[in-house]
Design a protein around this motif. Structure first.
Motif, short mmCIF file in Angstrom:
data_model
loop_
_atom_site.label_atom_id
_atom_site.label_comp_id
_atom_site.label_asym_id
_atom_site.label_seq_id
_atom_site.Cartn_x
_atom_site.Cartn_y
_atom_site.Cartn_z
N PRO A 293 16.69 62.90 91.52
CA PRO A 293 15.89 62.28 90.46
C PRO A 293 14.53 61.81 90.98
O PRO A 293 14.36 61.62 92.19
N ALA A 294 13.62 61.63 90.04
CA ALA A 294 12.36 60.99 90.38
C ALA A 294 12.69 59.66 91.04
O ALA A 294 13.55 58.92 90.56
N THR A 295 11.99 59.33 92.11
CA THR A 295 12.33 58.10 92.83
C THR A 295 12.19 56.86 91.95
O THR A 295 12.99 55.93 92.05
N ILE A 296 11.18 56.84 91.08
CA ILE A 296 10.97 55.63 90.27
C ILE A 296 12.15 55.40 89.33
O ILE A 296 12.44 54.26 88.96
N SER A 297 12.90 56.46 89.01
CA SER A 297 14.03 56.28 88.09
C SER A 297 15.27 55.74 88.80
O SER A 297 16.24 55.34 88.14
N VAL A 298 15.31 55.72 90.13
CA VAL A 298 16.48 55.16 90.83
C VAL A 298 16.15 53.88 91.61
O VAL A 298 17.03 53.27 92.20
N LEU A 299 14.89 53.49 91.55
CA LEU A 299 14.48 52.28 92.30
C LEU A 299 15.33 51.06 91.93
O LEU A 299 15.84 50.34 92.79
#
Ligand SMILES: Cc1cc2nc3c(=O)[nH]c(=O)nc-3n(C[C@H](O)[C@H](O)[C@H](O)COP(=O)(O)O)c2cc1C
Ligand SMILES: CCCCC(=O)C(=O)O
Length: 363
Positions: A261-267
């Motif tokens: 996933p996009a990193t910002i979505s798992v931060l």
């Protein structure tokens, strides 16, 4: 594009013009279908900002403290390899640009200038990045990092083997000499098929390295260890159990496993698992000050910037690196003022809406 670049994306255009295609492809590319590469950027666009008005924003202070080091802004230069392919002065120019902006410089062990050259050329606070290399390489890196005043070790843990960047394979991308390996590996890695970057990785990496081996790394150094490449709450918990000093949420700029996933979505998932025990840093897709603001609102202590810095370096050397970092700092400052946040600590979860929240609002 006419005139001077006014944002990071325009620096990318400049870099594309000055770089040979093979090197531009190497720097800009991602793994396989490049789904994650696109998503790292797109996911930021789906997050909106909830500004507060009529706050006294006559003074904005972006400074922060990262592992005890005060920096001018929550920005770190991400460790990326091969800077001399972008500019003859390589990592030395990058580090000087970082120093001029008073931000921390991440130096990749697969740099084209040596660790010693970078250390002696600038006063930036420097972190050294290593992979799960074979032990004799790691031990050498640790000794040199300590001797040369590096302040932390970034262990990139998402690379038991190298991701498949198809442009590099097609272009038969040849890695530059990685001078830090001199005397450590017998030959310059060569390959008759596709990119030789993979051959380098195969000769140096230890794919059997796992969580328990962090104890060994800790036993040979006093430096704090940041683990880079965490994308799940489960691994964040393991990292804390292993005793790391910090976590970097990263998918390696989408260059390793595609369809992560996009990193910002798992931060946030990682931030929740960490429960404030260690700082959580973030990278992937930061191209605007608003992106930095969003990452901070979702719990990051600071962000690392990869490709934008390389594009600045390619376009204008040390000056370009400084301009890119200054642009992002100025944009963050502008965002903080317009959103009603005077310090980085004022940026909270309630300053952004993610896609899920916007969806729930409509229900
Ligand atoms: C050309 C290039 C080389 C990289 N080399 C390394 C490396 O040697 N070690 C590492 O941990 N990460 C490396 N990365 C990943 C960056 O540290 C960082 O995670 C990523 O670039 C962040 O995404 P961004 O480019 O969208 O800012 C590299 C990235 C790029 C683009
Ligand atoms: C052996 C070089 C690894 C560089 C790297 O991590 C990348 O290009 O993403």
């Amino acid at each position: 594009m006419a005139g001077e670049p006014v944002n990071v994306n325009e620096f990318e255009e400049l870099a594309r013009k000055v770089l040979p295609k093979i090197y531009y492809d190497f720097f800009s590319g991602g793994a396989e279908d490049q789904y994650t590469l696109k998503e790292n950027i797109e996911a930021f666009r789906r997050i909106t900002i909830r500004p507060r008005i009529l706050v006294d924003v006559s003074k904005i202070d972006m400074s922060t403290i990262i592992l005890g080091h005060r920096t001018s802004a929550p920005i770190i230069v991400a460790p990326t390899s091969s800077h001399q392919l972008a500019h003859p002065e390589g990592e030395v120019a990058t580090a000087r640009g970082a120093a001029a902006c008073n931000v921390i410089m991440g130096v990749a062990f697969t740099s084209t200038c040596t660790m010693e050259e970078v250390a002696s050329s600038c006063k930036a606070v420097r972190f050294i990045q290593t992979f799960a290399f074979k032990r004799e390489i790691t031990a050498n890196m640790v000794q040199r990092a300590e001797r040369n005043g590096f302040r932390a070790i970034i262990l990139t843990a998402d690379t038991p083997r190298l991701g498949r960047k198809e442009a590099d394979i097609k272009n038969k991308m040849i890695a530059p000499p990685f001078k830090n390996f001199e005397g450590l590996i017998s030959t310059e890695a060569v390959s008759d098929k596709g990119s030789n970057v993979e051959a380098y990785a195969a000769e140096t990496l230890d794919p059997s390295f796992c969580w328990k081996d962090i104890a060994w790394l800790k036993s040979i150094t006093k430096l704090p260890i940041l683990i880079k490449g965490v994308l799940t709450g489960e691994d964040a918990t393991k990292a804390i159990e292993a005793g790391v000093a910090g976590i970097i949420v990263s998918n390696h700029g989408a260059r390793q496993l595609d369809y992560t996933p996009a990193t910002i979505s798992v931060l946030e998932e990682v931030v929740h698992a960490v429960q404030g025990k260690v700082p959580v840093l973030f990278d992937g897709g930061i191209r605007r000050g608003t992106d930095i603001f969003k990452a901070l609102a979702l719990g990051a202590k600071a962000v690392l910037i990869g490709r934008p810095v390389i594009y600045g370096l390619a376009a204008k050397g040390e000056t370009g690196v400084k301009q890119v970092i200054d642009m992002l700092k100025n944009e963050l400052e502008q965002t903080m003022a317009l959103a009603g946040c005077c310090t980085v600590d004022d940026i909270t979860r309630s300053h952004v809406n993610t896609e899920t929240e916007r969806f729930l609002c409509r229900m």
